[in-house]
Write an enzyme that holds these catalytic residues in place. Structure first.
Site, PDB file in Angstrom:
ATOM      1  N   TRP A   1     -10.448 -86.041-141.369  1.00 43.39           N
ATOM      2  CA  TRP A   1     -11.907 -85.724-141.241  1.00 43.39           C
ATOM      3  C   TRP A   1     -12.805 -86.736-141.951  1.00 43.39           C
ATOM      4  O   TRP A   1     -13.999 -86.777-141.790  1.00 43.39           O
ATOM      5  CB  TRP A   1     -12.039 -84.547-142.009  1.00 43.39           C
ATOM      6  CG  TRP A   1     -11.289 -83.169-141.591  1.00 43.39           C
ATOM      7  CD1 TRP A   1     -11.920 -82.455-140.480  1.00 43.39           C
ATOM      8  CD2 TRP A   1     -10.104 -82.687-141.495  1.00 43.39           C
ATOM      9  NE1 TRP A   1     -10.866 -81.468-140.093  1.00 43.39           N
ATOM     10  CE2 TRP A   1      -9.867 -81.564-140.919  1.00 43.39           C
ATOM     11  CE3 TRP A   1      -8.894 -83.213-142.597  1.00 43.39           C
ATOM     12  CZ2 TRP A   1      -8.543 -81.020-140.739  1.00 43.39           C
ATOM     13  CZ3 TRP A   1      -7.772 -82.671-142.606  1.00 43.39           C
ATOM     14  CH2 TRP A   1      -7.504 -81.614-141.531  1.00 43.39           C
TER      15      TRP A   1
ATOM     16  N   GLN B   1      -5.022 -73.070-142.094  1.00 39.28           N
ATOM     17  CA  GLN B   1      -6.148 -73.929-141.552  1.00 39.28           C
ATOM     18  C   GLN B   1      -6.615 -73.282-139.989  1.00 39.28           C
ATOM     19  O   GLN B   1      -7.666 -73.621-139.608  1.00 39.28           O
ATOM     20  CB  GLN B   1      -5.444 -75.443-141.366  1.00 39.28           C
ATOM     21  CG  GLN B   1      -6.242 -76.413-140.437  1.00 39.28           C
ATOM     22  CD  GLN B   1      -7.554 -76.879-140.991  1.00 39.28           C
ATOM     23  OE1 GLN B   1      -7.217 -77.659-142.196  1.00 39.28           O
ATOM     24  NE2 GLN B   1      -8.627 -76.442-140.735  1.00 39.28           N
TER      25      GLN B   1
ATOM     26  N   HIS C   1     -12.381 -78.849-154.958  1.00 43.99           N
ATOM     27  CA  HIS C   1     -12.005 -78.504-153.303  1.00 43.99           C
ATOM     28  C   HIS C   1     -11.331 -79.818-153.000  1.00 43.99           C
ATOM     29  O   HIS C   1     -12.161 -80.835-152.586  1.00 43.99           O
ATOM     30  CB  HIS C   1     -13.143 -78.152-152.633  1.00 43.99           C
ATOM     31  CG  HIS C   1     -13.051 -77.696-151.357  1.00 43.99           C
ATOM     32  ND1 HIS C   1     -13.028 -76.503-150.790  1.00 43.99           N
ATOM     33  CD2 HIS C   1     -12.781 -78.356-150.214  1.00 43.99           C
ATOM     34  CE1 HIS C   1     -12.762 -76.262-149.495  1.00 43.99           C
ATOM     35  NE2 HIS C   1     -12.366 -77.778-149.041  1.00 43.99           N
TER      36      HIS C   1
ATOM     37  N   HIS D   1     -12.844 -71.360-147.441  1.00 42.97           N
ATOM     38  CA  HIS D   1     -13.551 -72.018-146.737  1.00 42.97           C
ATOM     39  C   HIS D   1     -14.684 -71.020-145.783  1.00 42.97           C
ATOM     40  O   HIS D   1     -14.125 -70.141-145.231  1.00 42.97           O
ATOM     41  CB  HIS D   1     -12.977 -72.568-145.379  1.00 42.97           C
ATOM     42  CG  HIS D   1     -12.106 -73.995-145.954  1.00 42.97           C
ATOM     43  ND1 HIS D   1     -11.244 -73.929-146.907  1.00 42.97           N
ATOM     44  CD2 HIS D   1     -12.087 -75.582-145.631  1.00 42.97           C
ATOM     45  CE1 HIS D   1     -10.658 -75.320-147.195  1.00 42.97           C
ATOM     46  NE2 HIS D   1     -11.403 -75.990-146.105  1.00 42.97           N
TER      47      HIS D   1
ATOM     48  N   GLU E   1     -18.347 -72.946-142.742  1.00 40.35           N
ATOM     49  CA  GLU E   1     -18.610 -74.648-142.490  1.00 40.35           C
ATOM     50  C   GLU E   1     -18.863 -74.977-141.188  1.00 40.35           C
ATOM     51  O   GLU E   1     -18.266 -75.317-140.326  1.00 40.35           O
ATOM     52  CB  GLU E   1     -17.091 -75.272-142.696  1.00 40.35           C
ATOM     53  CG  GLU E   1     -17.162 -76.852-143.163  1.00 40.35           C
ATOM     54  CD  GLU E   1     -16.070 -77.397-143.309  1.00 40.35           C
ATOM     55  OE1 GLU E   1     -16.092 -78.738-143.297  1.00 40.35           O
ATOM     56  OE2 GLU E   1     -14.967 -76.786-143.497  1.00 40.35           O
TER      57      GLU E   1
ATOM     58  N   HIS F   1      -8.007 -81.672-150.036  1.00 34.75           N
ATOM     59  CA  HIS F   1      -6.878 -81.463-149.050  1.00 34.75           C
ATOM     60  C   HIS F   1      -5.777 -82.375-149.289  1.00 34.75           C
ATOM     61  O   HIS F   1      -5.897 -83.443-148.768  1.00 34.75           O
ATOM     62  CB  HIS F   1      -7.466 -81.265-147.673  1.00 34.75           C
ATOM     63  CG  HIS F   1      -8.319 -80.267-147.546  1.00 34.75           C
ATOM     64  ND1 HIS F   1      -7.720 -78.960-147.008  1.00 34.75           N
ATOM     65  CD2 HIS F   1      -9.686 -79.960-147.657  1.00 34.75           C
ATOM     66  CE1 HIS F   1      -8.659 -78.152-146.831  1.00 34.75           C
ATOM     67  NE2 HIS F   1      -9.973 -78.954-147.107  1.00 34.75           N
TER      68      HIS F   1
ATOM     69  N   ASP G   1     -13.232 -83.056-151.181  1.00 37.25           N
ATOM     70  CA  ASP G   1     -12.927 -82.335-150.001  1.00 37.25           C
ATOM     71  C   ASP G   1     -11.770 -83.181-149.390  1.00 37.25           C
ATOM     72  O   ASP G   1     -10.572 -82.848-149.233  1.00 37.25           O
ATOM     73  CB  ASP G   1     -13.935 -82.298-149.116  1.00 37.25           C
ATOM     74  CG  ASP G   1     -13.433 -81.334-147.818  1.00 37.25           C
ATOM     75  OD1 ASP G   1     -12.440 -80.668-147.970  1.00 37.25           O
ATOM     76  OD2 ASP G   1     -14.602 -80.978-146.846  1.00 37.25           O
TER      77      ASP G   1
END
Length: 423
Positions: free
Chosen positions: A315, A152, A57, A210, A213, A59, A309
């Site tokens: 983030w 997203q 996982h 996802h 979350e 991005h 992630d």
């Protein structure tokens, strides 16, 4: 003659004094004390030889973009999404490619040779998708990169979201993704799960969504995902990522939920570094940890893996591609500090993650790819404790990276020493 013979290695299952014979990029024999002519013979010196690390996982379209166009000051998930939304109009394909390739270099040096990356499909230009498809092509000789079509901004919440996702799949994206908890209503979230699983079933694709979350215990889209998996016959092909709301659910509901997930064959990916950072931001004290119920899921028979992630993006401003750092945080947050628990956390960034990604030829057994990492540690517990140095990294028998042995020289009067921090 063998291409490579590794001797005196320790394997993750605890076997010591093991030899691994390699021919034509594959492992041909694993046994103690092998002696055979080889073009290269390497004494592992009792160090740990592991299959490569896997990140199920990530991005990659956003990686190394920290500070663009600004820093996420609140540290929340929602502000991160807002910052990413501000950055998207400024994105250039070549910049994303360059950042992703730089990260892949970091990954290889850390023994991370398989990454599943979610790629934003919300913008109809599909610029991130096109950039990551180019990255996948360039890194194919040395790293397995899977791409997930990830809406997203919500597949239903975004005008044309489903069409953009379908076009991304047409371009060659591997996996169907989603973000049901970010749709405008709980009902639309459930509807998005149904729609996306049906798209995956029709196309013969894997699913990685996802899921929940959130700190909201009423965010229960993992239940819908498990149901749709069984309804559509997708058992073994579906993963739920994050599932952080489970941390806040009451035990009675979870006692129903865990068997449902196990029966459906849905795997779960927790992201310890990011879950512990983004969740609980609205709490005063006590603050919730936020990570999903890892040991309970494992005990129920669910395949659980850990992902990184984010690395230096809207983030999360930290990270280096080190999956041992991920495992280290995971065992602390989940309080998996027993010997069995620590080993399970090592599996979460190796074998369990490989299962999530459906990797072929993975492992240290005859017939598997000769892809492995020699770690400066004596066992998996020590590897996590030290976030062990990667001495050498091979892919299909080819040496990709190496790092000199780490040793500190201590200058103390009457007691000079060389320190490696191992027992």
């Amino acid at each position: 003659m063998l291409d490579l013979l590794l001797t005196n290695a320790t394997l993750p299952d605890g076997r010591t004094g093991m030899s691994v014979a390699v021919q034509d990029g594959r492992i041909v024999e694993v046994a103690p004390g092998l002696a055979a002519p080889a073009r290269e013979t390497l004494d592992a010196g009792g160090c740990l030889l592991s299959p490569p690390f896997c990140d199920p996982h990530f991005h990659m379209d956003a990686t190394l973009s920290y500070g663009l166009p600004r820093v996420n000051e609140s540290g929340t998930l929602l502000e991160g999404i807002q910052v990413w939304g501000e950055l998207k109009p400024q994105l250039k394909a070549q910049d994303m490619i360059d950042r992703a390739l730089a990260y892949c270099d970091w990954a290889v040096a850390r023994g991370l040779l398989a990454i599943r990356s979610h790629v934003d499909t919300s913008d109809p230009s599909l610029l991130p998708v096109q950039a990551m498809l180019e990255v996948r092509k360039r890194v194919a000789p040395y790293l397995d990169l899977q791409l997930v079509a990830f809406p997203q901004d919500g597949v239903l919440r975004t005008p044309g979201g489903a069409d953009s996702l379908q076009r991304a799949l047409d371009l060659g994206v591997d996996v169907v993704g989603g973000i049901p908890h970010f749709e405008r209503t709980m009902a639309q979230g459930a509807e998005s799960v149904k729609l996306l699983c049906e798209i995956a079933a029709a196309r013969g694709k894997l699913v990685d969504m996802h899921c929940d979350e959130s700190d909201d215990p009423l965010s229960r889209h993992i239940e819908t995902l498990a149901f749709e998996t069984q309804r559509l016959g997708l058992q073994g092909r579906v993963n739920g990522s994050h599932c952080t709301s489970m941390h806040s659910m009451d035990n009675y509901y979870v006692s129903k939920l865990l068997p449902l997930i196990a029966e459906s064959g849905v795997s779960v990916v927790a992201n310890p570094l990011i879950n512990i950072t983004l969740q609980g931001r609205h709490d005063t004290y006590p603050k919730r940890r936020g990570m999903t119920r890892v040991p309970e899921l494992m005990a129920a028979g669910v395949n659980v893996a850990f992902g990184h992630d984010c690395v230096m993006d809207p983030w999360y401003g930290m990270g280096s591609g080190d999956m041992l750092e991920v495992a280290h945080m995971g065992l602390h947050v989940a309080q998996m500090t027993s010997q069995k628990g620590i080993r399970a956390c090592f599996d979460a960034v190796t074998t369990n993650a490989a299962k999530v990604m459906h990797l072929q030829g993975y492992g240290i057994e005859p017939g598997c790819d000769a892809s492995f990492v020699l770690l400066q540690a004596r066992d998996v517990v020590e590897a996590i404790r030290l976030r062990a140095n990667r001495l050498k990294v091979w892919r299909k028998g080819t040496l990709l990276a190496q790092t000199p042995e780490v040793e500190a020289q201590v200058h103390v009067a009457g007691r000079p020493a060389r320190v490696t921090f191992s027992r």
